[in-house]
Write a protein that holds these residues in place. Structure first.
Motif, PDB file in Angstrom:
ATOM      1  N   GLU A 153       8.788   0.818  10.268  1.00  0.00           N
ATOM      2  CA  GLU A 153       8.519   2.242  10.034  1.00  0.00           C
ATOM      3  C   GLU A 153       7.423   2.449   8.993  1.00  0.00           C
ATOM      4  O   GLU A 153       6.636   3.395   9.092  1.00  0.00           O
ATOM      5  CB  GLU A 153       9.789   2.970   9.605  1.00  0.00           C
ATOM      6  CG  GLU A 153      10.754   3.200  10.746  1.00  0.00           C
ATOM      7  CD  GLU A 153      11.960   4.031  10.336  1.00  0.00           C
ATOM      8  OE1 GLU A 153      11.843   4.856   9.409  1.00  0.00           O
ATOM      9  OE2 GLU A 153      13.021   3.851  10.956  1.00  0.00           O
ATOM     10  N   GLU A 154       7.361   1.573   8.009  1.00  0.00           N
ATOM     11  CA  GLU A 154       6.325   1.674   6.970  1.00  0.00           C
ATOM     12  C   GLU A 154       4.930   1.416   7.541  1.00  0.00           C
ATOM     13  O   GLU A 154       3.941   1.963   7.050  1.00  0.00           O
ATOM     14  CB  GLU A 154       6.598   0.682   5.839  1.00  0.00           C
ATOM     15  CG  GLU A 154       7.886   0.949   5.084  1.00  0.00           C
ATOM     16  CD  GLU A 154       8.260  -0.191   4.156  1.00  0.00           C
ATOM     17  OE1 GLU A 154       7.356  -0.829   3.577  1.00  0.00           O
ATOM     18  OE2 GLU A 154       9.469  -0.448   4.021  1.00  0.00           O
ATOM     19  N   TRP A 155       4.841   0.577   8.575  1.00  0.00           N
ATOM     20  CA  TRP A 155       3.559   0.224   9.169  1.00  0.00           C
ATOM     21  C   TRP A 155       3.138   1.181  10.274  1.00  0.00           C
ATOM     22  O   TRP A 155       1.962   1.227  10.632  1.00  0.00           O
ATOM     23  CB  TRP A 155       3.604  -1.205   9.709  1.00  0.00           C
ATOM     24  CG  TRP A 155       3.511  -2.216   8.627  1.00  0.00           C
ATOM     25  CD1 TRP A 155       4.533  -2.905   8.047  1.00  0.00           C
ATOM     26  CD2 TRP A 155       2.320  -2.631   7.951  1.00  0.00           C
ATOM     27  NE1 TRP A 155       4.046  -3.729   7.065  1.00  0.00           N
ATOM     28  CE2 TRP A 155       2.692  -3.589   6.988  1.00  0.00           C
ATOM     29  CE3 TRP A 155       0.982  -2.295   8.071  1.00  0.00           C
ATOM     30  CZ2 TRP A 155       1.763  -4.210   6.157  1.00  0.00           C
ATOM     31  CZ3 TRP A 155       0.054  -2.910   7.244  1.00  0.00           C
ATOM     32  CH2 TRP A 155       0.449  -3.851   6.300  1.00  0.00           C
TER      33      TRP A 155
ATOM     34  N   SER B  51      11.907  -5.250   9.742  1.00  0.00           N
ATOM     35  CA  SER B  51      12.572  -4.356   8.787  1.00  0.00           C
ATOM     36  C   SER B  51      11.621  -3.324   8.184  1.00  0.00           C
ATOM     37  O   SER B  51      12.035  -2.240   7.792  1.00  0.00           O
ATOM     38  CB  SER B  51      13.241  -5.160   7.670  1.00  0.00           C
ATOM     39  OG  SER B  51      12.271  -5.932   6.980  1.00  0.00           O
ATOM     40  N   ASP B  52      10.336  -3.636   8.144  1.00  0.00           N
ATOM     41  CA  ASP B  52       9.365  -2.704   7.585  1.00  0.00           C
ATOM     42  C   ASP B  52       8.505  -2.006   8.645  1.00  0.00           C
ATOM     43  O   ASP B  52       7.454  -1.447   8.342  1.00  0.00           O
ATOM     44  CB  ASP B  52       8.477  -3.409   6.565  1.00  0.00           C
ATOM     45  CG  ASP B  52       7.683  -4.562   7.162  1.00  0.00           C
ATOM     46  OD1 ASP B  52       7.953  -4.965   8.315  1.00  0.00           O
ATOM     47  OD2 ASP B  52       6.781  -5.082   6.464  1.00  0.00           O
TER      48      ASP B  52
ATOM     49  N   LYS C  11       2.395  -5.207  13.408  1.00  0.00           N
ATOM     50  CA  LYS C  11       3.384  -5.149  12.329  1.00  0.00           C
ATOM     51  C   LYS C  11       4.519  -4.146  12.576  1.00  0.00           C
ATOM     52  O   LYS C  11       5.427  -4.030  11.772  1.00  0.00           O
ATOM     53  CB  LYS C  11       2.735  -4.903  10.963  1.00  0.00           C
ATOM     54  CG  LYS C  11       1.950  -6.101  10.461  1.00  0.00           C
ATOM     55  CD  LYS C  11       1.621  -5.917   9.002  1.00  0.00           C
ATOM     56  CE  LYS C  11       1.426  -7.176   8.247  1.00  0.00           C
ATOM     57  NZ  LYS C  11       2.608  -7.936   7.950  1.00  0.00           N
ATOM     58  N   CYS C  12       4.461  -3.419  13.690  1.00  0.00           N
ATOM     59  CA  CYS C  12       5.587  -2.549  14.069  1.00  0.00           C
ATOM     60  C   CYS C  12       6.441  -3.298  15.090  1.00  0.00           C
ATOM     61  O   CYS C  12       7.629  -3.454  14.919  1.00  0.00           O
ATOM     62  CB  CYS C  12       5.092  -1.236  14.664  1.00  0.00           C
ATOM     63  SG  CYS C  12       4.367  -0.119  13.450  1.00  0.00           S
TER      64      CYS C  12
END
Length: 107
Positions: free
Chosen positions: A93-95, A90-91, A11-12
């Motif tokens: 960094e969150e993962w 787009s996400d 997911k990164c």
């Protein structure tokens, strides 16, 4: 000895590592990258380029990531080769750093 992409890539999927690989041994899945162990020349250029610190030398692999040796070999035969850096999710960094992401691996 090959390098191995491990769980934190899930997911990164940063592709900074792909850009520096001299033998194009990275393969891309929906939300994860893998290294073909038969193509990897153990040059170590990819490891420091990974923002998620998800790449390890096979001989320095943390015990909890040993299953990724076989997974990299298996998926590199199924997924398409990637040779150029792409935009990260787009996400991403969150993962980055989230534990127990294996269940999110998309094949």
């Amino acid at each position: 000895m090959a390098f191995v992409v491990t769980e934190n890539c899930i997911k990164c999927k940063y592709t900074d590592c792909v850009e520096v690989c001299p033998v194009d041994c990275f393969y891309e899945g929906p939300n994860f990258l893998v290294i073909d162990p038969d193509e990897c020349i153990d040059c170590a250029l990819c490891e420091p380029e990974c923002p998620a610190e998800a790449i390890f030398s096979e001989d320095e692999l943390p015990p909890q990531h040993v299953k990724f040796i076989e997974l990299n070999a298996e998926l590199s035969r199924e997924w398409p080769n990637i040779t150029e850096k792409k935009e990260s999710p787009s996400d991403a960094e969150e993962w980055d750093g989230v534990k127990d992401k294996f269940k999110y691996l998309e094949r």
